[in-house]
Structure formats: structure tokens, C-alpha cells
Design a protein around this motif. Structure first.
Motif, PDB file in Angstrom:
ATOM      1  N   THR A   3      73.283  72.824  28.752  1.00 29.09           N
ATOM      2  CA  THR A   3      74.044  72.066  29.547  1.00 29.09           C
ATOM      3  C   THR A   3      73.502  70.515  29.672  1.00 29.09           C
ATOM      4  O   THR A   3      72.000  70.437  29.868  1.00 29.09           O
ATOM      5  CB  THR A   3      74.280  72.613  30.863  1.00 29.09           C
ATOM      6  OG1 THR A   3      73.378  72.717  31.594  1.00 29.09           O
ATOM      7  CG2 THR A   3      74.975  74.122  30.434  1.00 29.09           C
ATOM      8  N   VAL A   4      74.034  69.633  30.403  1.00 24.76           N
ATOM      9  CA  VAL A   4      73.438  68.282  30.660  1.00 24.76           C
ATOM     10  C   VAL A   4      72.745  68.525  31.992  1.00 24.76           C
ATOM     11  O   VAL A   4      73.224  69.693  32.738  1.00 24.76           O
ATOM     12  CB  VAL A   4      74.480  67.214  30.634  1.00 24.76           C
ATOM     13  CG1 VAL A   4      75.064  66.893  29.275  1.00 24.76           C
ATOM     14  CG2 VAL A   4      75.608  67.452  31.558  1.00 24.76           C
ATOM     15  N   TYR A  17      74.735  62.506  25.624  1.00 25.87           N
ATOM     16  CA  TYR A  17      75.939  61.856  25.904  1.00 25.87           C
ATOM     17  C   TYR A  17      76.429  62.421  24.227  1.00 25.87           C
ATOM     18  O   TYR A  17      77.577  62.745  23.737  1.00 25.87           O
ATOM     19  CB  TYR A  17      76.426  60.662  26.041  1.00 25.87           C
ATOM     20  CG  TYR A  17      76.860  60.577  27.408  1.00 25.87           C
ATOM     21  CD1 TYR A  17      77.921  61.156  27.715  1.00 25.87           C
ATOM     22  CD2 TYR A  17      75.941  60.053  28.489  1.00 25.87           C
ATOM     23  CE1 TYR A  17      78.515  60.971  29.277  1.00 25.87           C
ATOM     24  CE2 TYR A  17      76.366  59.828  29.610  1.00 25.87           C
ATOM     25  CZ  TYR A  17      77.413  60.395  30.351  1.00 25.87           C
ATOM     26  OH  TYR A  17      78.103  60.136  31.339  1.00 25.87           O
ATOM     27  N   LEU A  18      75.392  62.412  23.513  1.00 21.61           N
ATOM     28  CA  LEU A  18      75.310  62.652  22.116  1.00 21.61           C
ATOM     29  C   LEU A  18      75.772  64.328  21.625  1.00 21.61           C
ATOM     30  O   LEU A  18      76.370  64.617  21.089  1.00 21.61           O
ATOM     31  CB  LEU A  18      74.172  62.298  21.165  1.00 21.61           C
ATOM     32  CG  LEU A  18      73.795  60.922  20.971  1.00 21.61           C
ATOM     33  CD1 LEU A  18      72.489  60.507  20.404  1.00 21.61           C
ATOM     34  CD2 LEU A  18      74.964  60.388  19.970  1.00 21.61           C
ATOM     35  N   HIS A  23      80.202  68.553  21.237  1.00 22.97           N
ATOM     36  CA  HIS A  23      81.108  69.581  22.084  1.00 22.97           C
ATOM     37  C   HIS A  23      82.515  68.978  21.756  1.00 22.97           C
ATOM     38  O   HIS A  23      83.472  69.818  21.699  1.00 22.97           O
ATOM     39  CB  HIS A  23      80.418  70.039  23.236  1.00 22.97           C
ATOM     40  CG  HIS A  23      79.636  70.782  23.382  1.00 22.97           C
ATOM     41  ND1 HIS A  23      79.483  72.257  23.492  1.00 22.97           N
ATOM     42  CD2 HIS A  23      78.184  70.742  23.514  1.00 22.97           C
ATOM     43  CE1 HIS A  23      78.376  72.876  23.469  1.00 22.97           C
ATOM     44  NE2 HIS A  23      77.636  71.807  23.438  1.00 22.97           N
ATOM     45  N   GLU A  24      82.688  67.710  22.110  1.00 25.08           N
ATOM     46  CA  GLU A  24      84.006  67.096  22.035  1.00 25.08           C
ATOM     47  C   GLU A  24      84.655  67.156  20.757  1.00 25.08           C
ATOM     48  O   GLU A  24      85.817  67.799  20.593  1.00 25.08           O
ATOM     49  CB  GLU A  24      84.054  65.839  22.662  1.00 25.08           C
ATOM     50  CG  GLU A  24      83.549  65.622  23.924  1.00 25.08           C
ATOM     51  CD  GLU A  24      84.770  65.669  24.844  1.00 25.08           C
ATOM     52  OE1 GLU A  24      85.966  66.084  24.437  1.00 25.08           O
ATOM     53  OE2 GLU A  24      84.416  65.549  26.248  1.00 25.08           O
ATOM     54  N   ALA A 196      84.705  56.017  24.786  1.00 25.53           N
ATOM     55  CA  ALA A 196      83.628  56.303  23.872  1.00 25.53           C
ATOM     56  C   ALA A 196      83.839  57.286  22.929  1.00 25.53           C
ATOM     57  O   ALA A 196      83.290  57.099  21.766  1.00 25.53           O
ATOM     58  CB  ALA A 196      82.629  56.055  24.669  1.00 25.53           C
ATOM     59  N   VAL A 197      84.149  58.519  23.422  1.00 25.38           N
ATOM     60  CA  VAL A 197      84.293  59.456  22.434  1.00 25.38           C
ATOM     61  C   VAL A 197      85.448  59.368  21.569  1.00 25.38           C
ATOM     62  O   VAL A 197      85.260  59.642  20.214  1.00 25.38           O
ATOM     63  CB  VAL A 197      84.678  60.778  23.394  1.00 25.38           C
ATOM     64  CG1 VAL A 197      84.855  62.251  22.714  1.00 25.38           C
ATOM     65  CG2 VAL A 197      83.523  61.235  24.373  1.00 25.38           C
ATOM     66  N   ASP A 198      86.564  58.730  22.041  1.00 31.54           N
ATOM     67  CA  ASP A 198      87.544  58.573  20.863  1.00 31.54           C
ATOM     68  C   ASP A 198      86.910  57.686  19.817  1.00 31.54           C
ATOM     69  O   ASP A 198      87.366  57.841  18.612  1.00 31.54           O
ATOM     70  CB  ASP A 198      88.766  57.801  21.775  1.00 31.54           C
ATOM     71  CG  ASP A 198      89.548  58.552  22.702  1.00 31.54           C
ATOM     72  OD1 ASP A 198      89.608  59.672  22.339  1.00 31.54           O
ATOM     73  OD2 ASP A 198      89.928  57.889  23.569  1.00 31.54           O
TER      74      ASP A 198
END
Length: 207
Positions: A3-4, A17-18, A23-24, A196-198
Motif C-alpha cells: 500500500t502507499v 503513483y506509478l 493497480h488502476e 493523469a491516470v486516464d
């Protein structure tokens, strides 16, 4: 890393975030399964019609396919009422948001507006304005939405229509919703509202 470590997003590191982005990406791959599951749930929603909301959705998609509509319009017809459970007062916008990263803007616009355009058939019975959609008459996709509603949506409440089952449309659902999100090949240069994930998942560097 399991986990973060941060408890506020502003404190996250690039490494974290990477990690989250992986996970995303993995979660996004399950979208077709979740959409198919959500469609199945429409079997038990919104009573009073001669067909279930699932049957209506399947019939809309069946009619679209029979008319020679392309894959994006067929899948749009299939999921156009997917928001009925969680967004009963803006279900059209709910469905449009699901479609937007994967289909051309015209299709997203049609689904976004179809609730308004359907009013022409019944709003006068409820003291509403059936012609409220007229303010959009100069829009280039106005007629496309009129046709969507007339040919497929408003006509698909017939319990005797030979409607194809969800299994027939499953390959299409998997094909459309496993496209790279916001890929210009499919959606053009839509960038508004992308996270940013998109951006990372679509392979684009700039929003």
C-alpha cells in the motif's frame, strides 16, 4: 510495496503513483465484466412496462444491429439506460460518461441527450414541454439523436419482438470497453476531464 504510505494525495511520491497506476490499469481491464453484470441487474428494475429494463436495452441494441448500425452505436443502444438504478434523474449523462473514453464524440452526445429527446413522446402528458429539445436543432448530431430515439429507444418496449440475448452482445461489449481509454483513433482529441491516470492509460502525454 503493498500500500502507499501517504494519507493525503499531495504527499504521494512518484514511485507510489506509478504503483497505484498499475493497480488502476489492472482494475480497468475488468470493466467489460462489470458492465455485463450491471446490465444483468436491469432485469429487476423499473417495473410497470411490459418488458424489463434489460429486455428494453437488449431490444434497442437488437434493432440498432438489424438496421446496420456500427458497433459503437449498437453498444451505446445496449448501455443507454445503464444509469437507471444509480442516476434515475440523469441516467443519460451517466451512460454517456461510461461510453465517452471509448467511442466517437457523436455517440457520446447522442446518449448524453437521449433523455431530453425522448420527452417528445410523453412530456405533454406530464405537463412538460415535449419540444424542449428544439434549442438543439442546429447541432450537427441533432438528427442522429432523433433517429436513435425514434428507431431504437422509444420503439423497444415490445414483448413479442425477437430480441437477441445478452450473450450475443458480450463480444461487442468486451471489444469496445477494452479499447485504450481516450485513444484518438476512436475518440478524436477529447481531453477535457481526463486525469493523469486516464492520460497514462491512453498512452498520451499531454492533456
Amino acid at each position: 510495496m503493498e500500500t502507499v504510505s501517504f494519507t493525503q494525495m499531495k504527499d504521494g511520491t512518484k514511485e507510489e503513483y506509478l504503483f497505484l497506476n498499475k493497480h488502476e490499469e489492472a482494475f480497468a481491464k475488468g470493466l467489460p465484466d462489470r458492465i455485463l453484470h450491471a446490465l444483468k441487474q436491469l432485469e429487476n428494475t423499473l417495473s410497470g412496462y411490459q418488458v424489463s429494463r434489460l429486455e428494453h436495452s437488449l431490444q434497442s441494441a437488437t434493432r440498432a444491429e438489424a438496421d446496420g448500425a456500427d458497433d459503437e452505436l449498437v453498444v451505446a443502444a445496449l448501455v443507454h439506460d445503464l444509469g437507471d438504478d444509480l442516476a434515475p434523474h440523469n441516467h443519460a449523462q451517466f451512460a454517456a460518461a461510461i461510453l465517452r473514453p471509448y467511442v466517437r464524440p457523436e455517440v457520446t452526445w447522442i446518449i448524453n441527450q437521449h433523455g431530453l429527446f425522448q420527452n417528445v413522446y410523453y412530456a405533454h402528458h406530464l405537463d412538460g414541454d415535449p419540444n424542449e429539445r428544439d434549442y438543439l436543432k442546429d447541432h450537427p448530431w441533432y438528427q442522429s439523436c432523433v433517429d436513435f430515439c425514434e428507431k431504437w429507444d422509444q420503439a423497444s418496449f415490445d414483448p413479442d419482438y425477437p430480441t437477441k440475448p445478452l450473450s450475443h452482445f458480450e463480444p461487442l461489449v468486451r471489444r469496445i470497453f477494452t479499447r485504450p481509454a481516450f485513444d484518438p483513433k476512436y475518440v478524436g482529441n477529447q481531453t477535457m476531464g481526463k486525469s493523469a491516470v486516464d492520460i497514462a492509460m491512453s498512452g498520451q502525454e499531454n492533456a
